[in-house]
Scaffold this motif. Structure first.
Motif, PDB file in Angstrom:
ATOM      1  N   UNK A   1      -1.805  -4.897  -7.689  1.00  0.00           N
ATOM      2  CA  UNK A   1      -1.045  -4.372  -6.549  1.00  0.00           C
ATOM      3  C   UNK A   1      -0.763  -2.898  -6.793  1.00  0.00           C
ATOM      4  N   UNK A   2      -1.214  -2.061  -5.879  1.00  0.00           N
ATOM      5  CA  UNK A   2      -1.098  -0.610  -6.055  1.00  0.00           C
ATOM      6  C   UNK A   2      -0.286  -0.006  -4.912  1.00  0.00           C
ATOM      7  N   UNK A   3       0.651   0.867  -5.257  1.00  0.00           N
ATOM      8  CA  UNK A   3       1.438   1.593  -4.264  1.00  0.00           C
ATOM      9  C   UNK A   3       0.580   2.700  -3.650  1.00  0.00           C
ATOM     10  N   UNK A   4       0.330   2.602  -2.344  1.00  0.00           N
ATOM     11  CA  UNK A   4      -0.466   3.623  -1.656  1.00  0.00           C
ATOM     12  C   UNK A   4       0.348   4.290  -0.550  1.00  0.00           C
ATOM     13  N   UNK A   5       1.656   4.344  -0.721  1.00  0.00           N
ATOM     14  CA  UNK A   5       2.526   4.919   0.309  1.00  0.00           C
ATOM     15  C   UNK A   5       2.174   6.373   0.604  1.00  0.00           C
ATOM     16  N   UNK A   6       1.938   7.175  -0.436  1.00  0.00           N
ATOM     17  CA  UNK A   6       1.622   8.581  -0.218  1.00  0.00           C
ATOM     18  C   UNK A   6       0.325   8.721   0.562  1.00  0.00           C
ATOM     19  N   UNK A   7      -0.665   7.920   0.209  1.00  0.00           N
ATOM     20  CA  UNK A   7      -1.952   7.987   0.902  1.00  0.00           C
ATOM     21  C   UNK A   7      -1.800   7.583   2.372  1.00  0.00           C
ATOM     22  N   UNK A   8      -1.039   6.519   2.611  1.00  0.00           N
ATOM     23  CA  UNK A   8      -0.826   6.070   3.985  1.00  0.00           C
ATOM     24  C   UNK A   8      -0.080   7.126   4.790  1.00  0.00           C
ATOM     25  N   UNK A   9       0.914   7.752   4.168  1.00  0.00           N
ATOM     26  CA  UNK A   9       1.678   8.775   4.872  1.00  0.00           C
ATOM     27  C   UNK A   9       0.813   9.985   5.176  1.00  0.00           C
TER      28      UNK A   9
END
Length: 474
Positions: free
Chosen positions: A280-288
């Motif tokens: 499970x990888x946090x991709x919040x910055x990429x999505x934003x």
């Protein structure tokens, strides 16, 4: 000597921080150059990054050289401001007449360049188009070229964000037992049997708190269906790997975008699926960053209103809905009165502030479902989605004229402007986007010719009043 920006050190630092100089060709940038050539009907286009002593082409179309000297280059002048630089005939422009790019191959006569702006005042390069023949470049084309440069800036920022994310992930892999990703081991019913320490960072939970829980218990309701479909393929043995992207609820109640890679585990003897291992990888910055790119492509950079692209999309959608039986609607073309006097008298910064105040008032007048757009300069449109009844639209137009006529405070300086409005109604005045907009624009010119602070409905037989009449009414 070529001009040097005042913030050259900061600019070069930002440029090198991108880590894109002298990299291999990149298909998105190459595609953008091809698109620019086709869009503006020119033989040459580049995405140019300007270093201390050279300009290097990240992408190019119609150019053979991969870089040129900065001395005498057009792009060096472009990065001095946030505006599009247009040189209609370089041979008669004293800044460039003796440039090797003009006197020699590729014999540039026409140039238009938009700065690539990473942040206010930081311009690292340009998106530019050139031709070996002189030509003009309209205001609409300048806006389109600036939009392409905005997209390149967003893409460069996204690449930098992803690069930093990769570096961060590598760092955490060295510090953690396995990885900064949250590693999960689950049974066939998706109950978590093991959760790695990265759960603290990604979801805010201690790993032990998640043992026995299922992912679906933490997934955003809008993402559950696609998640279940991916997991079903693994459980049934139809796929050996699945990648999903969804929002997980953190312990504090907030949502985080994650990308999850699932790999099934199997019984060594029977080959039956016994569960899965997930990263499970946090991709919040990429999505934003991706969200910002999508938003910027359809919204005006100054006012954050819908831009011409989004306005046309909404207009096309509404006309299609009418053909499916939806009620009619109205399109209003708006043009500020006396804006030029404010812009010339108080300066462009005051003019920009005025446009933002007007945008706020326009947004305050419309309802959900309506669309307020800025097409450029002091030109706005409103798509009134609810009704095409003349009395309803007339009432709104009166409110609109009255609202804009109220004084606007610009840092203690009260300013009074007006607005002229042209109105076309669908399907009465048109069933195609271009025809409906054109008729609203014709009505706007009639309103301008009829005096300030007024509106006109389109009527068959209206004709264009001419630029001199419309300009006199401003």
């Amino acid at each position: 000597m070529h001009p040097i920006p005042a913030n050259e050190t900061e600019r070069l630092s930002a440029l090198h921080d991108l880590e894109v100089l002298d990299t291999a060709p990149d298909s998105p940038y190459d595609a953008l150059c091809r698109t620019a050539c086709a869009l503006f009907h020119v033989p040459m286009a580049t995405v140019t990054l300007v270093e201390a002593d050279r300009q290097w082409f990240k992408a190019r179309c119609g150019f053979t050289a991969g870089e040129t000297a900065r001395e005498g280059s057009f792009c060096t002048h472009t990065i001095l401001s946030d505006e599009v630089l247009v040189v209609e005939d370089a041979r008669v422009d004293p800044r460039f007449a003796t440039s090797p790019l003009v006197t020699g191959d590729p014999h540039v006569r026409f140039y238009a360049g938009a700065p690539i702006i990473l942040s206010p005042g930081i311009r690292v390069g340009t998106v530019c188009v050139q031709s070996d023949a002189p030509r003009t470049f309209s205001a609409c084309e300048r806006t389109q070229l600036a939009d392409l440069a905005t997209m390149v800036a967003a893409q460069l920022t996204l690449r930098r964000t992803e690069a930093r994310l990769r570096d961060s992930e590598a760092h955490y892999r060295l510090l953690a037992d396995n990885t900064s990703d949250m590693i999960v081991r689950a049974d066939p019913e998706t109950r978590r049997l093991y959760v790695s320490p990265a759960a603290r960072m990604i979801l805010g939970y201690e790993p032990e708190e998640l043992i026995g829980s299922r992912p679906v218990d933490h997934i955003h309701p809008d993402d559950v269906a696609s998640f279940n479909r991916a997991l079903a393929g693994l459980g049934e043995g139809r796929t050996d790997r699945a990648v999903t992207r969804q929002r997980y609820r953190r312990k504090d109640g907030s949502w985080v975008w994650v990308e999850v890679t699932f790999n099934p585990t199997r019984d060594a003897l029977t080959g039956q699926v016994t569960g899965y291992v997930a990263a499970v990888r946090d991709v919040s910055e990429r999505e934003e960053a991706a969200r910002r790119i999508r938003h910027m492509a359809r919204h005006d950079a100054l006012t954050d209103l819908a831009n011409r692209t989004l306005f046309r999309e909404r207009l096309t959608q509404r006309l299609a809905a009418i053909r499916a039986g939806a009620p009619g609607f109205a399109v209003l073309c708006l043009d500020l009165d006396r804006f030029k006097a404010v812009n010339d008298g108080l300066g462009h910064q005051a003019g920009d502030a005025l446009l933002c105040r007007v945008a706020e008032r326009l947004k305050g007048l419309v309802r959900d479902g309506d669309t307020v757009s800025r097409l450029g300069g002091d030109e706005f449109t409103i798509l009134l989605a609810a009704s095409d009844r003349a009395e309803d639209v007339r009432h709104f137009a009166r409110r609109l004229v009255a609202a804009i006529r109220e004084p606007i405070d610009l840092d203690g300086q009260p300013v009074i402007v007006g607005i002229s409005v042209g109105i076309a109604r669908a399907p009465r005045d048109g069933t195609e986007p271009d025809a409906l907009y054109r008729n609203a624009d014709l009505a706007l010119h009639q309103a301008k010719a009829g005096g300030r602070n007024t509106f006109r409905f389109y009527e068959p037989g209206m004709h264009f009043t001419g630029p001199e009449v419309a300009q006199a009414a401003r």
